[in-house]
Scaffold this active site. Structure first.
Site, PDB file in Angstrom:
ATOM      1  N   LYS A   1      -1.863   0.605 -11.482  1.00  0.00           N
ATOM      2  CA  LYS A   1      -0.851   1.370 -10.730  1.00  0.00           C
ATOM      3  C   LYS A   1       0.493   0.629 -10.675  1.00  0.00           C
ATOM      4  O   LYS A   1       1.544   1.191 -10.970  1.00  0.00           O
ATOM      5  CB  LYS A   1      -1.369   1.645  -9.314  1.00  0.00           C
ATOM      6  CG  LYS A   1      -2.542   2.621  -9.286  1.00  0.00           C
ATOM      7  CD  LYS A   1      -3.092   2.837  -7.917  1.00  0.00           C
ATOM      8  CE  LYS A   1      -3.928   1.700  -7.395  1.00  0.00           C
ATOM      9  NZ  LYS A   1      -5.158   1.398  -8.136  1.00  0.00           N
ATOM     10  N   ILE A   2       0.448  -0.664 -10.313  1.00  0.00           N
ATOM     11  CA  ILE A   2       1.702  -1.417 -10.186  1.00  0.00           C
ATOM     12  C   ILE A   2       2.288  -1.692 -11.575  1.00  0.00           C
ATOM     13  O   ILE A   2       3.491  -1.541 -11.798  1.00  0.00           O
ATOM     14  CB  ILE A   2       1.483  -2.727  -9.395  1.00  0.00           C
ATOM     15  CG1 ILE A   2       1.043  -2.393  -7.959  1.00  0.00           C
ATOM     16  CG2 ILE A   2       2.753  -3.579  -9.379  1.00  0.00           C
ATOM     17  CD1 ILE A   2       0.615  -3.577  -7.124  1.00  0.00           C
TER      18      ILE A   2
ATOM     19  N   THR B   1       3.767 -11.364  -9.164  1.00  0.00           N
ATOM     20  CA  THR B   1       3.759 -10.675  -7.869  1.00  0.00           C
ATOM     21  C   THR B   1       2.338 -10.202  -7.570  1.00  0.00           C
ATOM     22  O   THR B   1       2.143  -9.315  -6.746  1.00  0.00           O
ATOM     23  CB  THR B   1       4.704  -9.437  -7.880  1.00  0.00           C
ATOM     24  OG1 THR B   1       4.310  -8.592  -8.963  1.00  0.00           O
ATOM     25  CG2 THR B   1       6.159  -9.829  -8.036  1.00  0.00           C
ATOM     26  N   SER B   2       1.354 -10.806  -8.245  1.00  0.00           N
ATOM     27  CA  SER B   2      -0.009 -10.284  -8.105  1.00  0.00           C
ATOM     28  C   SER B   2      -0.850 -11.140  -7.153  1.00  0.00           C
ATOM     29  O   SER B   2      -1.008 -10.793  -5.989  1.00  0.00           O
ATOM     30  CB  SER B   2      -0.638 -10.168  -9.484  1.00  0.00           C
ATOM     31  OG  SER B   2      -1.753  -9.337  -9.412  1.00  0.00           O
ATOM     32  N   ARG B   3      -1.361 -12.246  -7.630  1.00  0.00           N
ATOM     33  CA  ARG B   3      -2.086 -13.181  -6.759  1.00  0.00           C
ATOM     34  C   ARG B   3      -1.793 -14.602  -7.247  1.00  0.00           C
ATOM     35  O   ARG B   3      -1.788 -14.871  -8.454  1.00  0.00           O
ATOM     36  CB  ARG B   3      -3.600 -12.941  -6.806  1.00  0.00           C
ATOM     37  CG  ARG B   3      -4.082 -11.760  -5.984  1.00  0.00           C
ATOM     38  CD  ARG B   3      -3.930 -11.971  -4.469  1.00  0.00           C
ATOM     39  NE  ARG B   3      -4.394 -10.834  -3.689  1.00  0.00           N
ATOM     40  CZ  ARG B   3      -3.615  -9.822  -3.274  1.00  0.00           C
ATOM     41  NH1 ARG B   3      -2.326  -9.802  -3.556  1.00  0.00           N
ATOM     42  NH2 ARG B   3      -4.116  -8.840  -2.539  1.00  0.00           N
TER      43      ARG B   3
ATOM     44  N   GLU C   1      -0.951 -20.298  -0.900  1.00  0.00           N
ATOM     45  CA  GLU C   1      -0.126 -19.605   0.106  1.00  0.00           C
ATOM     46  C   GLU C   1      -0.794 -19.462   1.463  1.00  0.00           C
ATOM     47  O   GLU C   1      -0.109 -19.336   2.484  1.00  0.00           O
ATOM     48  CB  GLU C   1       0.323 -18.227  -0.404  1.00  0.00           C
ATOM     49  CG  GLU C   1      -0.785 -17.198  -0.547  1.00  0.00           C
ATOM     50  CD  GLU C   1      -0.248 -15.824  -0.964  1.00  0.00           C
ATOM     51  OE1 GLU C   1       0.476 -15.743  -1.964  1.00  0.00           O
ATOM     52  OE2 GLU C   1      -0.576 -14.837  -0.277  1.00  0.00           O
TER      53      GLU C   1
ATOM     54  N   GLN D   1       6.138 -10.608  -0.193  1.00  0.00           N
ATOM     55  CA  GLN D   1       6.799  -9.470   0.443  1.00  0.00           C
ATOM     56  C   GLN D   1       6.912  -8.258  -0.473  1.00  0.00           C
ATOM     57  O   GLN D   1       7.581  -7.289  -0.136  1.00  0.00           O
ATOM     58  CB  GLN D   1       8.179  -9.881   0.973  1.00  0.00           C
ATOM     59  CG  GLN D   1       9.218 -10.167  -0.118  1.00  0.00           C
ATOM     60  CD  GLN D   1      10.595 -10.477   0.477  1.00  0.00           C
ATOM     61  OE1 GLN D   1      10.837 -11.583   0.925  1.00  0.00           O
ATOM     62  NE2 GLN D   1      11.483  -9.497   0.470  1.00  0.00           N
TER      63      GLN D   1
HETATM   64  P1  NAI Z   1      -4.990  -1.667 -10.369  1.00  0.00           P
HETATM   65  O1  NAI Z   1      -6.435  -1.841 -10.110  1.00  0.00           O
HETATM   66  O2  NAI Z   1      -4.400  -0.288 -10.333  1.00  0.00           O
HETATM   67  O3  NAI Z   1      -4.615  -2.308 -11.790  1.00  0.00           O
HETATM   68  C1  NAI Z   1      -5.082  -3.547 -12.221  1.00  0.00           C
HETATM   69  C2  NAI Z   1      -5.090  -3.526 -13.749  1.00  0.00           C
HETATM   70  O4  NAI Z   1      -5.493  -4.829 -14.186  1.00  0.00           O
HETATM   71  C3  NAI Z   1      -6.067  -2.515 -14.342  1.00  0.00           C
HETATM   72  O5  NAI Z   1      -5.438  -1.745 -15.347  1.00  0.00           O
HETATM   73  C4  NAI Z   1      -7.179  -3.396 -14.922  1.00  0.00           C
HETATM   74  O6  NAI Z   1      -7.792  -2.821 -16.071  1.00  0.00           O
HETATM   75  C5  NAI Z   1      -6.408  -4.643 -15.260  1.00  0.00           C
HETATM   76  N1  NAI Z   1      -7.268  -5.821 -15.426  1.00  0.00           N
HETATM   77  C6  NAI Z   1      -8.452  -6.103 -14.839  1.00  0.00           C
HETATM   78  N2  NAI Z   1      -8.949  -7.257 -15.301  1.00  0.00           N
HETATM   79  C7  NAI Z   1      -8.062  -7.716 -16.213  1.00  0.00           C
HETATM   80  C8  NAI Z   1      -8.018  -8.859 -17.037  1.00  0.00           C
HETATM   81  N3  NAI Z   1      -9.016  -9.752 -17.035  1.00  0.00           N
HETATM   82  N4  NAI Z   1      -6.963  -9.018 -17.846  1.00  0.00           N
HETATM   83  C9  NAI Z   1      -5.961  -8.083 -17.883  1.00  0.00           C
HETATM   84  N5  NAI Z   1      -5.951  -6.987 -17.121  1.00  0.00           N
HETATM   85  C10 NAI Z   1      -6.988  -6.799 -16.300  1.00  0.00           C
HETATM   86  O7  NAI Z   1      -4.253  -2.611  -9.326  1.00  0.00           O
HETATM   87  P2  NAI Z   1      -2.754  -2.516  -8.817  1.00  0.00           P
HETATM   88  O8  NAI Z   1      -2.697  -1.616  -7.623  1.00  0.00           O
HETATM   89  O9  NAI Z   1      -1.852  -2.265  -9.949  1.00  0.00           O
HETATM   90  O10 NAI Z   1      -2.532  -4.012  -8.243  1.00  0.00           O
HETATM   91  C11 NAI Z   1      -2.542  -5.139  -9.096  1.00  0.00           C
HETATM   92  C12 NAI Z   1      -2.566  -6.394  -8.249  1.00  0.00           C
HETATM   93  O11 NAI Z   1      -1.324  -6.520  -7.540  1.00  0.00           O
HETATM   94  C13 NAI Z   1      -3.611  -6.393  -7.108  1.00  0.00           C
HETATM   95  O12 NAI Z   1      -4.880  -6.811  -7.586  1.00  0.00           O
HETATM   96  C14 NAI Z   1      -3.024  -7.370  -6.133  1.00  0.00           C
HETATM   97  O13 NAI Z   1      -3.531  -8.641  -6.440  1.00  0.00           O
HETATM   98  C15 NAI Z   1      -1.526  -7.351  -6.417  1.00  0.00           C
HETATM   99  N6  NAI Z   1      -0.738  -6.830  -5.293  1.00  0.00           N
HETATM  100  C16 NAI Z   1       0.302  -7.602  -4.813  1.00  0.00           C
HETATM  101  C17 NAI Z   1       1.071  -7.153  -3.761  1.00  0.00           C
HETATM  102  C18 NAI Z   1       2.239  -7.942  -3.232  1.00  0.00           C
HETATM  103  O14 NAI Z   1       2.700  -7.661  -2.107  1.00  0.00           O
HETATM  104  N7  NAI Z   1       2.773  -8.910  -3.949  1.00  0.00           N
HETATM  105  C19 NAI Z   1       0.764  -5.864  -3.088  1.00  0.00           C
HETATM  106  C20 NAI Z   1      -0.298  -5.124  -3.716  1.00  0.00           C
HETATM  107  C21 NAI Z   1      -1.035  -5.612  -4.758  1.00  0.00           C
END
Ligand code: NAI
Length: 335
Positions: free
Chosen positions: A153-154, A231-233, A262, A295
């Site tokens: 999604k992101i 911006t992920s983890r 963090e 953030q």
């Molecule tokens: P999502 O589940 O929609 O997308 C994650 C994508 O990563 C999927 O397409 C999946 O197939 C792929 N993926 C899974 N394992 C993988 C691997 N080994 N190598 C490459 N790609 C792989 O998740 P979404 O909503 O896009 O969020 C992504 C991440 O963003 C979350 O897991 C979270 O850690 C982080 N996040 C950070 C925020 C922030 O405030 N900075 C807020 C919300 C989420």
């Protein structure tokens, strides 16, 4: 009515949840949920937690002993919950799978733009009456290759923004998405994306497989002078290797909204204390590093969405209904 104990509460959590539904009763604790604070959950039906609460086996066992049956995450990522233990102790885990993917994607692009044009330096310079342009020269994003790791999604929201800049967008995902390919984004293997990208943006979840995805070896495969954006983890990146690569000039710049350690720092005002984390202290003084403290999600729209979905999760738990927001071991490999 469900009685819910909130952990890691900030003023905005309290404001948004107190202003919503009177159906459930809440108590707000500022402390994180961890083994030595879990007792606070005694007498509650569920706990509501955020990204840095430590919901490990020890905590889940205590929750189960106290008959607390729900862990409701006010976030999408669930890497901080031991799902196997939750299953063992029969505790339901729910999350907010999507609140505003665009908010995080926009923040990633804001970091890239700031770093590319040295806005963080220009801002303080002008405030001090220094209007010189010396050492502020940046680079144009148009025409650059932006690599996206994780096209969920992101990642997709970010791709749409990046395409608007006239960048060439390429991607790696363990599970490539046909819609993304149809929209003109070419998937490559991970190493090729590393080698081709001028800017590499991480949007995949943290799993045992992606822990330290960016390490000394993968950094060496990146283009010289490239920008890394996370911006992920935090734990997707081996901070020590990134510092080494920035110091030897291979990695050109770094933008992070998340940081490996963090838990000990973010969401708190530590401005009157000495920062004891040497790695972040070092990164904070590098001119080509931009740090924000988790953030990406933090917009009014996201907070409202997080509140609405979390309240629905409380309702579903209370009524014993199944929920599409439930997370369980079946969702991830290596659970
Ligand atoms: P999502 O589940 O929609 O997308 C994650 C994508 O990563 C999927 O397409 C999946 O197939 C792929 N993926 C899974 N394992 C993988 C691997 N080994 N190598 C490459 N790609 C792989 O998740 P979404 O909503 O896009 O969020 C992504 C991440 O963003 C979350 O897991 C979270 O850690 C982080 N996040 C950070 C925020 C922030 O405030 N900075 C807020 C919300 C989420």
């Amino acid at each position: 009515m469900a009685k819910i104990a909130f952990f890691s509460t900030q003023s905005y959590d309290r404001r948004f949840f107190e202003n919503s539904s009177g159906k459930h009763s809440f108590e707000f604790f500022e402390t994180r949920l961890k083994p030595n604070t879990v007792k606070l959950a005694n007498g509650f039906d569920g706990v509501c937690v955020f990204v840095n609460d430590r919901v490990n086996e020890e905590v889940l066992k205590s929750l189960s002993d106290m008959k607390v049956g729900l862990v409701a995450l006010r976030c999408a990522g669930f890497n901080n919950v031991d799902l196997k233990a939750a299953e063992k102790y029969n505790i339901r885990v729910m999350r907010v799978p999507a609140y505003s993917p665009e908010a995080v994607a926009e923040h990633a692009m804001a970091l890239i733009m700031s770093l590319a044009r040295k806005i963080h330096k220009a801002y303080s310079r002008v405030r001090e009456g220094n209007f010189s342009l010396e050492k502020l020269s940046g680079f144009t994003i148009h025409g650059k290759t932006i690599g996206v790791i994780g096209t969920g999604k992101i990642g997709q929201a970010f791709i749409n923004i990046a395409k608007g800049f006239g960048a060439e967008v390429i991607a790696y995902d363990k599970f490539p998405n046909e819609k993304v390919s149809k929209d003109g984004v070419r998937y490559y293997d991970f190493d090729t994306v590393l080698a081709k990208s001028d800017i590499l943006s991480l949007h995949c979840p943290l799993t045992p497989e992606t822990h330290h995805l960016i390490n000394r070896e993968s950094l060496a495969k990146m283009k010289e002078g490239a920008m890394l954006v996370n911006t992920s983890r935090g734990k997707l990146v081996d901070t020590a290797s990134v510092i080494e690569s920035l110091k030897n000039g291979h990695l050109g710049s770094l933008a992070i909204d998340v940081y490996e350690q963090e838990e000990k720092l973010f969401f708190r005002d530590l401005s009157d204390l000495v920062i004891r984390d040497d790695q972040i202290a070092q990164l904070m003084i590098f001119p080509n590093v931009l740090i924000t403290a988790h953030q990406g999600f933090f917009t009014a729209e996201s907070l409202q969405e997080i509140t609405n979905t979390t309240l629905k999760n409380f309702d579903d738990y209370q009524e014993g209904r199944s929920s599409e927001n439930e997370v369980s071991c079946s969702l991830i490999k290596d659970c």
